[in-house]
Design an enzyme around this catalytic site. Structure first.
Site, short mmCIF file in Angstrom:
data_model
loop_
_atom_site.label_atom_id
_atom_site.label_comp_id
_atom_site.label_asym_id
_atom_site.label_seq_id
_atom_site.Cartn_x
_atom_site.Cartn_y
_atom_site.Cartn_z
N CYS A 1 0.84 -1.21 0.00
CA CYS A 1 0.00 0.00 0.00
C CYS A 1 0.86 1.24 0.00
O CYS A 1 1.82 1.32 0.76
CB CYS A 1 -0.85 0.08 1.27
SG CYS A 1 -1.98 -1.27 1.44
N ARG B 1 -11.92 0.22 -7.19
CA ARG B 1 -11.56 -0.06 -5.79
C ARG B 1 -11.04 1.21 -5.12
O ARG B 1 -11.22 1.43 -3.95
CB ARG B 1 -10.49 -1.17 -5.76
CG ARG B 1 -10.26 -1.72 -4.38
CD ARG B 1 -9.18 -2.79 -4.36
NE ARG B 1 -8.33 -2.57 -3.22
CZ ARG B 1 -8.61 -2.98 -1.98
NH1 ARG B 1 -9.69 -3.66 -1.75
NH2 ARG B 1 -7.81 -2.71 -1.00
P1 XMP Z 1 -0.38 -7.50 2.85
O1 XMP Z 1 0.35 -6.69 3.89
O2 XMP Z 1 -0.77 -8.85 3.33
O3 XMP Z 1 -1.74 -6.68 2.59
O4 XMP Z 1 0.39 -7.53 1.59
C1 XMP Z 1 -2.72 -7.10 1.68
C2 XMP Z 1 -3.89 -6.13 1.70
O5 XMP Z 1 -3.50 -4.84 1.20
C3 XMP Z 1 -4.64 -4.19 0.62
N1 XMP Z 1 -4.24 -3.72 -0.71
C4 XMP Z 1 -3.92 -2.45 -0.98
N2 XMP Z 1 -3.96 -1.34 -0.22
N3 XMP Z 1 -3.13 -0.07 -2.04
C5 XMP Z 1 -3.59 -0.13 -0.76
O6 XMP Z 1 -3.65 0.91 -0.09
C6 XMP Z 1 -3.06 -1.15 -2.87
O7 XMP Z 1 -2.63 -1.05 -4.01
C7 XMP Z 1 -3.48 -2.39 -2.30
N4 XMP Z 1 -3.58 -3.65 -2.83
C8 XMP Z 1 -4.05 -4.41 -1.82
C9 XMP Z 1 -5.76 -5.19 0.57
O8 XMP Z 1 -6.64 -4.89 1.64
C10 XMP Z 1 -5.02 -6.52 0.79
O9 XMP Z 1 -5.85 -7.53 1.34
#
Ligand code: XMP
Length: 483
Positions: free
Chosen positions: A305, A404
C-alpha cells in the site's frame, strides 16, 4: 473545538510492531488450542487465514488449495466477470462428488476444438450430448490425444456409455467405475439426459482433505470479490460462491452504502463489506445495512500500500480492528471481523485477534506460495514471485478493479509493485502460521479464538523495544528457497 485540540484528541493508531502479547497463566498446551473460526455470520473455517482478492494472490488454484486445508482464498476481480465466474466454477467443481454443473460437448465439435476446451477448463473427459441434452457418448483425453485434429467428436467418442441415475449411491458408483475400469460415470434421467457426473478422481480425493471446508453439497467453499457497483457480476457469481467480498478501499462512503443495499437484496451468498477502519464506519454499517455478514478491516497497512504515504489517510489494521470490534460489541452484533493488511508473522495474527479479529487476511504471505498466480523469477540465485498492490499502476492497467480506489487523477497510484521471496507450497505456510498462532494462544492461555478476545492483554513497546524483540546481533543469510 480548537485546532490545537486535534493533537490532544488524536487517536493512537497503533500497529503490529508497537505491541506484544503479555504471557498469562495457562493450563493449555499449544497443540490443544483450537483455531476454528467464523469468517461470516454463517460460514465457519478450520483455519482463520484468508488470501486477499488480488491478481497476484488468489485465482482458482490458490482458492482450491486453501479450502482443502480448511481456510479460504477470495478470488480477485481484476478480470472480466466471465473469467471470475470460470474461476469460481473451477473451485466448485474441484471436489464435488456429483458434479451438477457438467461441461458437455456436442458431437459435431472438432478434435482441435475439444483439445482447447480441455486446456481451458482443465478437464480431461466430457459427456457428448445432442441439442436436447440427450447423452450420445463420452469422449476423453485418451480418445483424442493422437487423433487427427480435424475429425469430429462423433468419430472418436465411445458410444456405449455406462451410466448411473439419481439413486446411485457413492459406494455403488465406485464399484461400477472399478468394474468397467472407467473414470467417469454420467448420471442421467429417464430420458437419458445428463443430470450430473461422478468421477473417480473426486471420489478418491474425498477422504484426502479431512479439514476441507465444504458447502452442504460437499463442494469446496468459494469466496469472490465484487464491486458494489457491478450488480450483474455479483448475480453471475452468486450461483457458485458462498461468500462475496465487496472490495473497495474506503467502504464508508454514501455511494458504496447505497449500491450495497441493492447487492444485499439481490444475492444469496454471505456478503462481507470493506475496507473500513473506524468505530463510526462499523456503527453505520451495523445500523444502516441489514444483512452484512462480515467486516473487512484495515486501511493502508498492506505491504504494497502507498495510500497512507500518498494521501496521509489510513487506519492501521490493528487500530482499525480494535475500533470496529468495539462497535460490534457495543451493538451486540455477531458479525465477524477480518483483519486485513500488514501481517507478516503468526504473532501479528494473534495480536489482531487480541483486539477482536476472527480471521486474518494476507496478501504478501500468500503471494510467495507456489499456488499464487504471480510469475516466478530467479534473481541472484534466489526465487521470487511477483506481487503488486491493486491500486498500483500495473494492476490498474488491467482496468477491471479501478473502482476499488478513488481516482481523482490518472496519476494517483495507491499501491506499489515488487517481488516477494518464494515460499513453496501454501500448505507449509498454513502449518507455520497455525503452529505459531497456537503457540501464541498457549502464552495467552486461550483455548479458542473467542478466549483470545477475552484473555489477551497487550503491552506497548517503544521503537527500541521493537528492535530488541526481533532477532538481533547475529548475522543471518537472507531467506532463500529453491523450487
Ligand atoms: P499485505 O500486507 O498482506 O496486505 O500484503 C494485503 C492487503 O492490502 C490491501 N491492498 C492495498 N492497499 N493499495 C492499498 O492501499 C493497494 O494497491 C493495495 N492492494 C491491496 C488489501 O486490503 C489486501 O488484502
Amino acid at each position: 473545538m480548537g485546532f490545537r485540540s486535534k493533537f490532544e484528541n488524536a487517536e493512537k493508531a497503533l500497529t503490529f510492531n508497537d505491541v506484544l502479547l503479555l504471557p498469562g497463566w495457562t493450563t493449555l498446551e499449544p497443540s490443544d488450542a483450537d483455531v476454528k473460526t467464523r469468517v461470516t455470520t454463517n460460514v465457519e473455517l478450520n483455519i482463520p487465514l484468508i488470501a486477499s482478492p488480488m491478481d497476484t494472490v488468489t485465482e482458482a488454484e490458490m482458492a482450491i488449495a486453501l479450502a482443502r486445508e480448511g481456510s479460504l482464498g477470495v478470488l480477485h476481480r481484476n478480470c472480466s466477470a466471465q473469467k471470475e465466474v470460470d474461476m469460481a466454477r473451477r473451485v466448485k467443481r474441484a471436489e464435488a462428488v456429483i458434479i451438477r454443473d457438467v461441461v458437455t460437448v456436442g458431437p459435431d465439435m472438432t478434435v482441435a476444438e475439444l483439445l482447447s476446451m480441455m486446456e481451458e477448463h482443465g478437464i480431461k473427459g466430457f459427456p457428448v450430448v445432442e441439442d436436447g441434452g440427450e447423452l450420445q457418448g463420452i469422449v476423453t483425453w485418451r480418445d483424442v490425444r493422437l487423433a487427427d485434429s480435424s475429425l469430429r467428436i462423433r468419430d472418436v467418442m465411445t458410444e456405449e456409455v455406462v451410466t448411473g441415475n439419481e439413486d446411485t449411491e457413492i459406494d455403488e458408483a465406485m464399484k461400477i467405475l472399478h468394474e468397467h475400469r472407467i473414470e467417469k460415470l454420467p448420471i442421467v434421467d429417464k430420458d437419458n439426459r445428463v443430470q450430473g457426473l461422478i468421477t473417480m478422481k473426486d471420489i478418491t480425493l474425498k477422504g484426502t482433505f479431512k479439514e476441507a471446508v465444504r458447502d452442504e453439497q460437499g463442494r469446496l467453499l468459494c469466496a469472490a470479490a465484487i464491486s458494489p457497483f457491478d450488480l450483474p457480476r455479483a448475480k453471475a457469481l452468486d450461483r457458485y460462491v458462498d461468500v462475496m467480498v465487496l472490495d473497495v478501499s474506503h467502504f464508508h462512503n454514501k455511494n458504496c452504502f447505497d449500491a450495497t443495499k441493492k447487492v444485499l437484496k439481490e444475492v444469496s451468498a454471505d456478503v462481507i463489506v470493506g475496507n473500513i477502519g473506524t468505530y463510526q464506519a462499523a456503527e453505520d454499517i451495523i445500523t444502516q445495512l441489514d444483512g452484512v455478514a462480515g467486516l473487512r478491516v484495515g486501511i493502508g497497512s498492506g505491504s504494497i500500500c502507498s495510500t497512507s504515504i500518498v494521501t496521509r489517510a489510513g487506519a492501521p489494521t490493528l487500530f482499525a480492528t480494535s475500533q470496529v470490534a468495539d462497535a460490534v460489541k457495543d451493538y451486540e452484533s455477531n458479525i465477524p471481523i477480518i483483519a486485513d493488511g500488514g501481517m507478516r508473522n503468526p504473532g501479528d495474527v494473534a495480536v489482531a485477534m487480541a483486539v477482536g479479529a476472527s480471521a486474518a487476511m494476507m496478501g504478501n504471505v500468500f503471494a510467495g506460495c507456489r499456488e499464487s498466480p504471480g510469475r516466478l523469477v530467479a534473481m541472484e540465485g534466489r526465487y521470487y514471485k511477483e506481487y503488486y498492490g491493486m491500486g498500483s499502476a500495473k494492476a490498474r492497467q488491467k482496468r477491471f478493479a479501478q473502482d476499488r480506489y478513488s481516482q481523482p487523477s490518472k496519476s494517483v497510484n495507491e499501491g506499489v509493485e515488487g517481488w516477494v521471496p518464494f515460499r513453496g507450497p501454501v500448505k507449509e505456510i498454513l502449518d507455520e502460521f497455525t503452529g505459531g498462532l497456537k503457540a501464541a494462544m498457549g502464552y495467552v492461555g486461550a483455548a479458542t479464538i473467542p478466549e483470545v478476545w477475552e484473555k489477551a492483554k497487550l503491552a506497548l513497546i517503544t521503537e527500541h523495544g521493537a528492535r530488541d524483540a526481533a532477532p538481533h546481533d547475529i548475522f543471518r543469510p537472507g531467506p532463500s528457497r529453491t523450487i
